[in-house]
Write a protein that holds these residues in place. Sequence first.
Motif, PDB file in Angstrom:
ATOM      1  N   HIS A  78       6.449   0.888  89.674  1.00 36.45           N
ATOM      2  CA  HIS A  78       7.645   0.557  90.454  1.00 36.45           C
ATOM      3  C   HIS A  78       8.638   1.706  90.299  1.00 36.45           C
ATOM      4  O   HIS A  78       8.904   2.157  89.176  1.00 36.45           O
ATOM      5  CB  HIS A  78       8.266  -0.747  89.945  1.00 36.45           C
ATOM      6  CG  HIS A  78       9.292  -1.316  90.859  1.00 36.45           C
ATOM      7  ND1 HIS A  78      10.600  -0.878  90.864  1.00 36.45           N
ATOM      8  CD2 HIS A  78       9.212  -2.279  91.809  1.00 36.45           C
ATOM      9  CE1 HIS A  78      11.280  -1.565  91.773  1.00 36.45           C
ATOM     10  NE2 HIS A  78      10.463  -2.425  92.361  1.00 36.45           N
ATOM     11  N   PRO A  79       9.207   2.213  91.401  1.00 41.12           N
ATOM     12  CA  PRO A  79      10.011   3.437  91.312  1.00 41.12           C
ATOM     13  C   PRO A  79      11.348   3.297  90.599  1.00 41.12           C
ATOM     14  O   PRO A  79      11.852   4.276  90.040  1.00 41.12           O
ATOM     15  CB  PRO A  79      10.226   3.818  92.787  1.00 41.12           C
ATOM     16  CG  PRO A  79      10.079   2.546  93.547  1.00 41.12           C
ATOM     17  CD  PRO A  79       9.057   1.747  92.792  1.00 41.12           C
TER      18      PRO A  79
ATOM     19  N   LEU B 220      12.654   4.774  99.684  1.00 50.24           N
ATOM     20  CA  LEU B 220      11.416   4.839  98.910  1.00 50.24           C
ATOM     21  C   LEU B 220      10.958   3.441  98.513  1.00 50.24           C
ATOM     22  O   LEU B 220       9.768   3.099  98.656  1.00 50.24           O
ATOM     23  CB  LEU B 220      11.622   5.699  97.651  1.00 50.24           C
ATOM     24  CG  LEU B 220      10.454   5.716  96.651  1.00 50.24           C
ATOM     25  CD1 LEU B 220       9.181   6.257  97.299  1.00 50.24           C
ATOM     26  CD2 LEU B 220      10.815   6.510  95.403  1.00 50.24           C
ATOM     27  N   LEU B 221      11.890   2.621  98.028  1.00 49.77           N
ATOM     28  CA  LEU B 221      11.535   1.262  97.634  1.00 49.77           C
ATOM     29  C   LEU B 221      11.064   0.459  98.840  1.00 49.77           C
ATOM     30  O   LEU B 221      10.116  -0.328  98.747  1.00 49.77           O
ATOM     31  CB  LEU B 221      12.732   0.574  96.970  1.00 49.77           C
ATOM     32  CG  LEU B 221      12.475  -0.833  96.409  1.00 49.77           C
ATOM     33  CD1 LEU B 221      11.389  -0.794  95.335  1.00 49.77           C
ATOM     34  CD2 LEU B 221      13.753  -1.435  95.849  1.00 49.77           C
ATOM     35  N   TYR B 222      11.706   0.665  99.976  1.00 42.87           N
ATOM     36  CA  TYR B 222      11.301  -0.012 101.220  1.00 42.87           C
ATOM     37  C   TYR B 222       9.835   0.299 101.529  1.00 42.87           C
ATOM     38  O   TYR B 222       9.046  -0.591 101.855  1.00 42.87           O
ATOM     39  CB  TYR B 222      12.205   0.458 102.362  1.00 42.87           C
ATOM     40  CG  TYR B 222      11.863  -0.121 103.714  1.00 42.87           C
ATOM     41  CD1 TYR B 222      12.491  -1.274 104.182  1.00 42.87           C
ATOM     42  CD2 TYR B 222      10.913   0.483 104.543  1.00 42.87           C
ATOM     43  CE1 TYR B 222      12.181  -1.803 105.419  1.00 42.87           C
ATOM     44  CE2 TYR B 222      10.602  -0.029 105.780  1.00 42.87           C
ATOM     45  CZ  TYR B 222      11.235  -1.178 106.217  1.00 42.87           C
ATOM     46  OH  TYR B 222      10.911  -1.697 107.443  1.00 42.87           O
ATOM     47  N   GLU B 223       9.447   1.565 101.430  1.00 43.31           N
ATOM     48  CA  GLU B 223       8.073   1.969 101.724  1.00 43.31           C
ATOM     49  C   GLU B 223       7.090   1.420 100.692  1.00 43.31           C
ATOM     50  O   GLU B 223       5.969   1.028 101.028  1.00 43.31           O
ATOM     51  CB  GLU B 223       7.969   3.495 101.786  1.00 43.31           C
ATOM     52  CG  GLU B 223       8.590   4.099 103.043  1.00 43.31           C
ATOM     53  CD  GLU B 223       7.929   3.575 104.307  1.00 43.31           C
ATOM     54  OE1 GLU B 223       6.676   3.503 104.341  1.00 43.31           O
ATOM     55  OE2 GLU B 223       8.646   3.219 105.255  1.00 43.31           O
ATOM     56  N   VAL B 224       7.522   1.406  99.419  1.00 47.32           N
ATOM     57  CA  VAL B 224       6.662   0.855  98.369  1.00 47.32           C
ATOM     58  C   VAL B 224       6.416  -0.633  98.621  1.00 47.32           C
ATOM     59  O   VAL B 224       5.282  -1.122  98.500  1.00 47.32           O
ATOM     60  CB  VAL B 224       7.288   1.089  96.975  1.00 47.32           C
ATOM     61  CG1 VAL B 224       6.539   0.292  95.900  1.00 47.32           C
ATOM     62  CG2 VAL B 224       7.268   2.573  96.630  1.00 47.32           C
ATOM     63  N   HIS B 225       7.462  -1.367  98.989  1.00 44.79           N
ATOM     64  CA  HIS B 225       7.305  -2.787  99.316  1.00 44.79           C
ATOM     65  C   HIS B 225       6.352  -2.977 100.491  1.00 44.79           C
ATOM     66  O   HIS B 225       5.543  -3.915 100.504  1.00 44.79           O
ATOM     67  CB  HIS B 225       8.659  -3.404  99.670  1.00 44.79           C
ATOM     68  CG  HIS B 225       9.528  -3.683  98.490  1.00 44.79           C
ATOM     69  ND1 HIS B 225      10.843  -4.075  98.611  1.00 44.79           N
ATOM     70  CD2 HIS B 225       9.289  -3.631  97.150  1.00 44.79           C
ATOM     71  CE1 HIS B 225      11.363  -4.247  97.402  1.00 44.79           C
ATOM     72  NE2 HIS B 225      10.440  -3.975  96.505  1.00 44.79           N
TER      73      HIS B 225
END
Length: 338
Positions: free
Chosen positions: A215-216, A295-300
């Motif tokens: 998780h970033p 970045l978190l949006y893309e990871v989700h």
Amino acid sequence: MYTEEFILNEVNSIREDIGHDKVNIYIEEIYFNENTNELWIITEDRPDKSAIIGKGGWVVGKLREKLGLESIHVESYGDFLNKKYKLDLSKKTILNLNSDSVGLKNLEKVIDDKISSIYSFNFENYLSENEFKKSYKHEAVVALSGGVDSSFSLILAKKLGFNPIAVTVDPGTIILPKQFKRNIKKICDELDISHEYLRTDYSEVINESFTGKVHPCGRCSKNTEELVREYAKSKEIPIIIFGDMLATGSQCINSQDDSLYRLNLPASLSTSKQEIKSLIEKYNLSTFKGFGCPLLYEVHRKFPHMKKFSIQRILRETRSGALEPGEALDLIWSFYKI
């Protein structure tokens, strides 16, 4: 002007009008501010609070319209006891430092003043009505992301005389988008605060995040804090300030080493998200829906199981009282609109 009996009768009248059951509601205290036309209703417990607010806020909304008030704040007495306890711990912790920092001494005063008017404390009114002694030297470096929490921290650091410098770690637009940079420029110009970007390479963090194994946020926060800490030490500035809302009470400030302290400024004042938003509105900064960076949006999106760890963060802020359950629900729901 407003009595408990009057409020109870009005609330039950509105509940009946909109098809809700009549209920027994217990009120601890009523506080009305004639200058701002605001009413505080302090209930004995959260179920009483929920009954006054009503489903979707319909009851309290109708009550505000009926009474012609600017706003109505409904809180439970237990929540205020918890907040006062955290504020007492914050003050004790800061006093134990025995620091000659102008900003920390001013922070002690704000904590005292918030405790003494805990039901109706308003940051915007308070800061406009009070002048604080200012340090002639830079006492703090504020980590500024352009979001509401760090912007709030910068405003307080300026008003409380820390004579801050603002720094922003810039790993690129996937973590720090351009709209946040516009907020950074706007708030620093408005407050007349020196600002510096710390350019860095977060490619390793980004690449690890897209493996779906890391998780970033934890790695990004750790790297950012290290860069801000090294900057402060190079400038011989004794305090680094973050907008962290979780480390309340005795953990609001801690020693990084013999020459540096980390202060979570909103947490030291047991601040809620609503208090932060109310002060930030005055500065006309852009606000952003959702939780986290691109970045978190893309990871989700690529790895839905990672949403679990973001939700844990939101739940921690909710348990601390920084977020209301409704606010937390909106943030969590935003993850499932991706």
